[in-house]
Motif scaffolding. Structure first.
Motif, mmCIF file in Angstrom:
data_model
loop_
_atom_site.group_PDB
_atom_site.id
_atom_site.type_symbol
_atom_site.label_atom_id
_atom_site.label_comp_id
_atom_site.label_asym_id
_atom_site.label_seq_id
_atom_site.Cartn_x
_atom_site.Cartn_y
_atom_site.Cartn_z
ATOM 1 N N ALA A 51 24.254 -6.468 -22.738
ATOM 2 C CA ALA A 51 22.911 -6.561 -22.171
ATOM 3 C C ALA A 51 22.800 -7.824 -21.336
ATOM 4 C CB ALA A 51 21.870 -6.582 -23.284
ATOM 5 N N TYR A 52 21.770 -7.874 -20.497
ATOM 6 C CA TYR A 52 21.490 -9.081 -19.715
ATOM 7 C C TYR A 52 20.048 -9.045 -19.243
ATOM 8 C CZ TYR A 52 22.044 -6.162 -15.536
ATOM 9 O OH TYR A 52 21.900 -5.191 -14.585
ATOM 10 N N VAL A 53 19.565 -10.217 -18.835
ATOM 11 C CA VAL A 53 18.242 -10.324 -18.237
ATOM 12 C C VAL A 53 18.436 -10.634 -16.763
ATOM 13 C CG1 VAL A 53 16.062 -11.581 -18.198
ATOM 14 C CG2 VAL A 53 17.206 -11.173 -20.360
ATOM 15 N N GLU A 54 17.814 -9.853 -15.925
ATOM 16 C CA GLU A 54 17.813 -10.118 -14.480
ATOM 17 C C GLU A 54 16.517 -10.871 -14.217
ATOM 18 O OE1 GLU A 54 18.768 -10.831 -11.006
ATOM 19 O OE2 GLU A 54 20.197 -9.474 -11.989
ATOM 20 N N LEU A 55 16.646 -12.180 -14.069
ATOM 21 C CA LEU A 55 15.463 -13.041 -14.024
ATOM 22 C C LEU A 55 14.673 -12.912 -12.725
ATOM 23 C CD1 LEU A 55 17.126 -16.128 -15.702
ATOM 24 C CD2 LEU A 55 15.597 -14.459 -16.757
ATOM 25 N N HIS A 56 15.324 -12.540 -11.645
ATOM 26 C CA HIS A 56 14.616 -12.462 -10.366
ATOM 27 C C HIS A 56 13.871 -11.143 -10.179
ATOM 28 C CE1 HIS A 56 16.522 -16.211 -9.439
ATOM 29 N NE2 HIS A 56 17.706 -15.682 -9.671
ATOM 30 N N THR A 57 14.402 -10.088 -10.789
ATOM 31 C CA THR A 57 13.730 -8.790 -10.672
ATOM 32 C C THR A 57 12.977 -8.432 -11.953
ATOM 33 O OG1 THR A 57 15.722 -7.632 -11.408
ATOM 34 C CG2 THR A 57 15.409 -7.899 -9.024
ATOM 35 N N HIS A 58 13.065 -9.311 -12.955
ATOM 36 C CA HIS A 58 12.342 -9.149 -14.224
ATOM 37 C C HIS A 58 12.724 -7.852 -14.937
ATOM 38 C CE1 HIS A 58 10.210 -12.578 -12.761
ATOM 39 N NE2 HIS A 58 9.781 -11.903 -11.727
ATOM 40 N N LYS A 59 14.037 -7.691 -15.117
ATOM 41 C CA LYS A 59 14.561 -6.536 -15.840
ATOM 42 C C LYS A 59 15.389 -7.011 -17.025
ATOM 43 C CE LYS A 59 16.946 -4.711 -12.537
ATOM 44 N NZ LYS A 59 17.781 -3.840 -11.707
ATOM 45 N N ILE A 60 15.286 -6.295 -18.110
ATOM 46 C CA ILE A 60 16.193 -6.453 -19.240
ATOM 47 C C ILE A 60 16.993 -5.166 -19.286
ATOM 48 C CG2 ILE A 60 16.398 -6.616 -21.747
ATOM 49 C CD1 ILE A 60 13.727 -8.204 -21.692
ATOM 50 N N VAL A 61 18.297 -5.286 -19.098
ATOM 51 C CA VAL A 61 19.167 -4.124 -19.037
ATOM 52 C C VAL A 61 20.097 -4.162 -20.242
ATOM 53 C CG1 VAL A 61 20.887 -2.891 -17.658
ATOM 54 C CG2 VAL A 61 19.081 -4.204 -16.509
ATOM 55 N N TYR A 62 20.229 -3.045 -20.916
ATOM 56 C CA TYR A 62 21.126 -2.983 -22.064
ATOM 57 C C TYR A 62 21.877 -1.666 -22.075
ATOM 58 C CZ TYR A 62 18.066 0.232 -24.626
ATOM 59 O OH TYR A 62 17.346 1.321 -25.020
ATOM 60 N N GLU A 63 23.050 -1.728 -22.688
ATOM 61 C CA GLU A 63 23.816 -0.509 -22.927
ATOM 62 C C GLU A 63 23.699 -0.202 -24.412
ATOM 63 O OE1 GLU A 63 27.970 1.426 -21.654
ATOM 64 O OE2 GLU A 63 28.136 -0.590 -22.473
ATOM 65 N N GLU A 64 23.213 0.968 -24.708
ATOM 66 C CA GLU A 64 23.029 1.324 -26.105
ATOM 67 C C GLU A 64 24.372 1.315 -26.811
ATOM 68 O OE1 GLU A 64 19.931 4.090 -28.302
ATOM 69 O OE2 GLU A 64 21.227 5.195 -26.953
ATOM 70 N N SER A 65 24.397 0.719 -27.997
ATOM 71 C CA SER A 65 25.628 0.653 -28.780
ATOM 72 C C SER A 65 25.976 2.038 -29.298
ATOM 73 C CB SER A 65 25.459 -0.292 -29.966
ATOM 74 O OG SER A 65 25.227 -1.587 -29.515
ATOM 75 N N TYR A 66 27.267 2.267 -29.380
ATOM 76 C CA TYR A 66 27.746 3.533 -29.919
ATOM 77 C C TYR A 66 28.368 3.294 -31.281
ATOM 78 C CZ TYR A 66 26.697 5.272 -25.348
ATOM 79 O OH TYR A 66 26.030 5.615 -24.211
ATOM 80 N N PRO A 67 28.358 4.290 -32.119
ATOM 81 C CA PRO A 67 28.832 4.094 -33.490
ATOM 82 C C PRO A 67 30.301 3.674 -33.567
ATOM 83 C CG PRO A 67 27.820 6.266 -33.233
ATOM 84 C CD PRO A 67 27.894 5.647 -31.879
ATOM 85 N N THR A 68 30.550 2.718 -34.439
ATOM 86 C CA THR A 68 31.901 2.348 -34.837
ATOM 87 C C THR A 68 31.886 2.345 -36.359
ATOM 88 O OG1 THR A 68 31.474 -0.021 -34.981
ATOM 89 C CG2 THR A 68 32.140 0.823 -32.815
ATOM 90 N N LEU A 69 33.012 2.120 -36.956
ATOM 91 C CA LEU A 69 33.042 2.064 -38.416
ATOM 92 C C LEU A 69 32.125 0.972 -38.950
ATOM 93 C CD1 LEU A 69 36.829 2.634 -39.166
ATOM 94 C CD2 LEU A 69 34.936 4.227 -39.513
ATOM 95 N N GLU A 70 31.990 -0.129 -38.198
ATOM 96 C CA GLU A 70 31.151 -1.246 -38.643
ATOM 97 C C GLU A 70 29.664 -1.015 -38.408
ATOM 98 O OE1 GLU A 70 32.673 -4.583 -36.533
ATOM 99 O OE2 GLU A 70 34.517 -4.661 -37.687
ATOM 100 N N THR A 71 29.315 -0.247 -37.390
ATOM 101 C CA THR A 71 27.906 -0.123 -37.001
ATOM 102 C C THR A 71 27.300 1.242 -37.280
ATOM 103 O OG1 THR A 71 28.422 0.590 -34.746
ATOM 104 C CG2 THR A 71 28.216 -1.791 -35.139
ATOM 105 N N LEU A 72 28.052 2.144 -37.822
ATOM 106 C CA LEU A 72 27.590 3.523 -37.970
ATOM 107 C C LEU A 72 26.230 3.632 -38.651
ATOM 108 C CD1 LEU A 72 28.262 6.462 -37.489
ATOM 109 C CD2 LEU A 72 29.437 6.495 -39.691
#
Length: 112
Positions: A33-54
């Protein structure tokens, strides 16, 4: 994960929260994820399941967005020198709920 809304006011500035992918946004290659400070956007990529995060996938995605929201607060409050301090940003993102709980218990939460 479904957000309640994709626009949020951060200290008087409207930010849009966008779910995207590495295929569409190369800035996500080295970050989830990141914040685009000049265009005022918060962009993220949704996490996908792994053995640790399922089992806690939604919580991980929320944690990522909370982290980026803290970055935006630093930017909008004029504390830009702290905006690149990932340790401070992550600490605030992780501890905010606990701090809020104590404020509520003591009845010292700021009124709107």
């Amino acid at each position: 994960m479904k957000l309640k809304k994709n626009k949020v006011d951060i200290l008087g500035t409207q930010y849009t929260i966008i779910k995207d992918s590495v295929a569409n946004d190369p800035k996500l290659i080295n970050a989830n994820a990141y914040v685009e400070l000049h265009t005022h956007k918060i962009v993220y990529e949704e996490s996908y399941p792994t053995l640790e995060t399922l089992e806690k996938l939604d919580e991980r995605n929320k944690k990522i967005i909370r982290h980026e929201v803290i970055h935006a607060f630093f930017q909008e409050s004029g504390l830009r020198k702290y905006n690149d301090d990932e340790v401070l940003v992550e600490w605030l993102a992780l501890q905010f709920g606990k701090i809020e709980k104590v404020f509520n218990e003591l009845g010292i939460k700021e009124e709107k």
